[in-house]
Design a protein around this motif. Structure first.
Motif, PDB file in Angstrom:
ATOM      1  N   VAL A 119      12.785   2.895  90.026  1.00  0.00           N
ATOM      2  CA  VAL A 119      13.657   4.320  89.565  1.00  0.00           C
ATOM      3  C   VAL A 119      12.963   4.390  88.249  1.00  0.00           C
ATOM      4  O   VAL A 119      13.190   5.709  87.986  1.00  0.00           O
ATOM      5  N   SER A 120      12.558   3.650  87.421  1.00  0.00           N
ATOM      6  CA  SER A 120      11.901   4.159  86.145  1.00  0.00           C
ATOM      7  C   SER A 120      10.608   4.939  86.648  1.00  0.00           C
ATOM      8  O   SER A 120      10.262   5.522  85.461  1.00  0.00           O
ATOM      9  N   HIS A 121      10.140   4.992  87.579  1.00  0.00           N
ATOM     10  CA  HIS A 121       8.951   5.783  87.901  1.00  0.00           C
ATOM     11  C   HIS A 121       9.508   7.335  88.540  1.00  0.00           C
ATOM     12  O   HIS A 121       8.617   8.221  88.544  1.00  0.00           O
ATOM     13  N   TYR A 122      10.751   7.431  88.483  1.00  0.00           N
ATOM     14  CA  TYR A 122      11.340   8.487  89.015  1.00  0.00           C
ATOM     15  C   TYR A 122      11.230   9.687  87.894  1.00  0.00           C
ATOM     16  O   TYR A 122      10.867   9.252  86.518  1.00  0.00           O
ATOM     17  N   THR A 123      11.101  11.154  88.058  1.00  0.00           N
ATOM     18  CA  THR A 123      10.990  11.969  87.356  1.00  0.00           C
ATOM     19  C   THR A 123      12.310  12.608  86.720  1.00  0.00           C
ATOM     20  O   THR A 123      13.176  13.056  87.579  1.00  0.00           O
ATOM     21  N   TYR A 124      12.759  12.354  85.592  1.00  0.00           N
ATOM     22  CA  TYR A 124      13.888  12.764  84.821  1.00  0.00           C
ATOM     23  C   TYR A 124      13.785  13.837  83.903  1.00  0.00           C
ATOM     24  O   TYR A 124      12.832  14.003  83.363  1.00  0.00           O
ATOM     25  N   ARG A 125      14.901  14.760  84.045  1.00  0.00           N
ATOM     26  CA  ARG A 125      15.097  15.583  83.089  1.00  0.00           C
ATOM     27  C   ARG A 125      16.353  15.857  82.340  1.00  0.00           C
ATOM     28  O   ARG A 125      17.501  15.496  82.551  1.00  0.00           O
ATOM     29  N   VAL A 126      16.252  16.368  81.152  1.00  0.00           N
ATOM     30  CA  VAL A 126      17.492  16.466  80.340  1.00  0.00           C
ATOM     31  C   VAL A 126      17.449  18.105  79.806  1.00  0.00           C
ATOM     32  O   VAL A 126      16.739  18.584  79.434  1.00  0.00           O
ATOM     33  N   SER A 127      18.679  18.747  79.979  1.00  0.00           N
ATOM     34  CA  SER A 127      19.023  19.994  79.679  1.00  0.00           C
ATOM     35  C   SER A 127      20.261  20.036  78.943  1.00  0.00           C
ATOM     36  O   SER A 127      21.187  19.377  79.215  1.00  0.00           O
ATOM     37  N   TRP A 128      20.302  20.919  78.317  1.00  0.00           N
ATOM     38  CA  TRP A 128      21.885  21.431  77.453  1.00  0.00           C
ATOM     39  C   TRP A 128      22.551  22.339  78.512  1.00  0.00           C
ATOM     40  O   TRP A 128      22.052  23.434  79.096  1.00  0.00           O
ATOM     41  N   SER A 129      23.648  22.084  79.024  1.00  0.00           N
ATOM     42  CA  SER A 129      24.774  22.757  79.566  1.00  0.00           C
ATOM     43  C   SER A 129      25.812  23.363  78.719  1.00  0.00           C
ATOM     44  O   SER A 129      26.558  22.885  78.242  1.00  0.00           O
ATOM     45  N   ALA A 130      25.510  24.784  78.784  1.00  0.00           N
ATOM     46  CA  ALA A 130      26.590  25.491  77.755  1.00  0.00           C
ATOM     47  C   ALA A 130      27.755  25.634  78.567  1.00  0.00           C
ATOM     48  O   ALA A 130      28.849  25.689  77.679  1.00  0.00           O
ATOM     49  N   GLU A 131      28.018  25.569  79.750  1.00  0.00           N
ATOM     50  CA  GLU A 131      29.297  25.528  80.454  1.00  0.00           C
ATOM     51  C   GLU A 131      30.065  24.514  79.978  1.00  0.00           C
ATOM     52  O   GLU A 131      31.037  24.143  79.868  1.00  0.00           O
ATOM     53  N   ASP A 132      29.409  23.346  80.104  1.00  0.00           N
ATOM     54  CA  ASP A 132      29.809  21.722  79.936  1.00  0.00           C
ATOM     55  C   ASP A 132      29.875  21.418  78.413  1.00  0.00           C
ATOM     56  O   ASP A 132      30.517  20.374  78.023  1.00  0.00           O
ATOM     57  N   ARG A 133      29.099  22.003  77.681  1.00  0.00           N
ATOM     58  CA  ARG A 133      28.950  21.751  76.107  1.00  0.00           C
ATOM     59  C   ARG A 133      28.520  20.357  76.053  1.00  0.00           C
ATOM     60  O   ARG A 133      28.926  19.703  75.090  1.00  0.00           O
ATOM     61  N   GLU A 134      27.665  19.905  76.859  1.00  0.00           N
ATOM     62  CA  GLU A 134      26.916  18.526  76.840  1.00  0.00           C
ATOM     63  C   GLU A 134      25.518  18.505  77.537  1.00  0.00           C
ATOM     64  O   GLU A 134      25.209  19.732  78.034  1.00  0.00           O
TER      65      GLU A 134
END
Length: 114
Positions: free
Chosen positions: A8-23
Motif C-alpha cells: 500500500v505504500s505504492h498507492y496514490t495518496y493526496r492531502v487537501s484542506w477541508s474547509a467544511e471540516d476545518r482539517e
C-alpha cells in the motif's frame, strides 16, 4: 487461490484542506471510499496510509479483490470516448485545419488539459 500481497505504500495518496471540516483530509486514489481527517497534513497522510493497509488486509483475508497500485498497472494507450456527432465533426474540422490527425489533435488537447 491466494492473491499477491499489495504494497500500500505504492498507492496514490493526496492531502487537501477541508474547509467544511476545518482539517486536512487524506485520500487514496485506489480506494476512493476512504478518507482520513487530521489537524495537520502529515497526520492525514499517516492516517490514510494506515487505514488503507487495514482495509487491504481485510479485503485479502476475505478473499475480495484488492486494487493494484496505479503506478504498477499496465496501460495500452488506447481508450474509447463517445462524443456527439456534432462534436466529432468539429474536432475533425479543427484537426484538419491544423494539418494533423484527429487522434493527435485530441491527444494534444487532453495533455494540455491535465
Amino acid at each position: 487461490m491466494t492473491q499477491p500481497r499489495v504494497d500500500v505504500s505504492h498507492y496514490t495518496y493526496r492531502v487537501s484542506w477541508s474547509a467544511e471540516d476545518r482539517e486536512f483530509v487524506g485520500t487514496c486514489v485506489e480506494l476512493p471510499s476512504l478518507s482520513w481527517l487530521a489537524p495537520d497534513s502529515a497526520a492525514a497522510i499517516l492516517g490514510i496510509e494506515q487505514l488503507a493497509a487495514d482495509v487491504v488486509r481485510e479485503l485479502a483475508d476475505a478473499g475480495e479483490p484488492v486494487p493494484a497500485p496505479l503506478s504498477e498497472r499496465s496501460f495500452s494507450g488506447k481508450f474509447l470516448v463517445r462524443v456527439s456527432p456534432h462534436l466529432h465533426r468539429l474536432l475533425t474540422s479543427r484537426a484538419a485545419e491544423e494539418q494533423m490527425s484527429l487522434n493527435r489533435f485530441v491527444e494534444e488537447r487532453l495533455a494540455a488539459a491535465v
